[in-house]
Write an enzyme that holds these catalytic residues in place. Sequence first.
Site, mmCIF file in Angstrom:
data_model
loop_
_atom_site.group_PDB
_atom_site.id
_atom_site.type_symbol
_atom_site.label_atom_id
_atom_site.label_comp_id
_atom_site.label_asym_id
_atom_site.label_seq_id
_atom_site.Cartn_x
_atom_site.Cartn_y
_atom_site.Cartn_z
ATOM 1 N N ASN A 289 -4.269 8.217 -8.763
ATOM 2 C CA ASN A 289 -5.364 7.508 -8.294
ATOM 3 C C ASN A 289 -6.434 8.245 -7.430
ATOM 4 O O ASN A 289 -7.591 8.339 -7.766
ATOM 5 C CB ASN A 289 -5.351 6.105 -7.793
ATOM 6 C CG ASN A 289 -4.996 5.018 -8.931
ATOM 7 O OD1 ASN A 289 -5.337 5.063 -9.998
ATOM 8 N ND2 ASN A 289 -4.305 4.189 -8.554
ATOM 9 N N HIS B 247 -9.341 6.282 -10.471
ATOM 10 C CA HIS B 247 -8.846 5.373 -10.841
ATOM 11 C C HIS B 247 -8.920 4.754 -12.359
ATOM 12 O O HIS B 247 -8.156 4.397 -13.088
ATOM 13 C CB HIS B 247 -9.664 3.858 -10.149
ATOM 14 C CG HIS B 247 -9.162 3.882 -8.778
ATOM 15 N ND1 HIS B 247 -8.008 3.142 -8.081
ATOM 16 C CD2 HIS B 247 -9.648 4.220 -7.645
ATOM 17 C CE1 HIS B 247 -7.928 3.362 -7.059
ATOM 18 N NE2 HIS B 247 -8.872 4.142 -6.371
ATOM 19 N N ASP C 104 1.005 -0.953 -9.703
ATOM 20 C CA ASP C 104 1.710 -0.330 -10.904
ATOM 21 C C ASP C 104 3.176 -0.502 -11.043
ATOM 22 O O ASP C 104 4.017 0.085 -11.837
ATOM 23 C CB ASP C 104 1.543 1.120 -10.432
ATOM 24 C CG ASP C 104 2.293 1.550 -9.228
ATOM 25 O OD1 ASP C 104 2.108 0.810 -8.157
ATOM 26 O OD2 ASP C 104 3.102 2.534 -9.270
#
Length: 283
Positions: A178, A183, A213
């Site tokens: 990220n 993102h 995640d």
Amino acid sequence: MAVQEITDATDITQIKRDEKESDRVGVLVVEKPYELLGKEFVTESIGIIGRSSSATIVIPEKSVSRKHAFFEFDPQNRRIYIKDLNSTNSTFVNGKKITSCYVNPGDKIGLGKVILRFEVRTRLEQLTREKIEKQALYDSLTGLFNRSAFEQEINKLILNNENFCLVLIDIDNFKNINDTLGHQKGDEILKRFSYALKSSIRESDIAARYGGDEIVLVLKKINSEIALDVINRIKENIKKSLGQNIGFSYGIAEFPKDSESIEEIIKKADLKLYEDKRKKKAR
């Protein structure tokens, strides 16, 4: 084949009425207990209400017998026939104990600690409600179950004492992905990861986004050894879909072998997940 001739306008009215009534479904809405509040069950024909996973309508509550009551929906008269099946805690309608009886819209059925309100809806109305309810069960990004839906499903398995393996999965270095790629790219990887994971398990198994995640799997009726075979299959599919650079860590706990408590099962899987992460960092 001869076509029936309609000479009376009332015949057409009757046909339309029959079609209209057949387009209705019965719905049982949970009013108690709080944990199941608002949950709905459709009663389109006949079946069994009970705690067993083989019942037509499964109610995950210990006070409900495995096969508690028989039901048959009568769309023409907009009612449902209920018959108690010698249940432990009996069946009640509007507070009165019954052996069998017809239940009308607005009436309340008591099965142990569970209270169900009977309603009749058009099929279109019910389909609309089901679409909204389904959307509430899934994570919008990954398409997996959300955490709330996962908790509902796993509580059913524990209530019926059905063995399973719980697997916690965490994508390696996802924060770095990220931070370096953005993102949007991270979301794309998470979506593809989830799809590859979902395609690696059986339709009867459960995959849910647990947070960020982190993904949780519930692999039904298998032990930890077989769960490892599933993990290896997931790894192969992730490689094919995302390449060598995307990996994951995992932790496995088995019910009821490791614990009979959902909190303890998740805790043990979480400890094994972080042990797997620690070993990777030590390499």
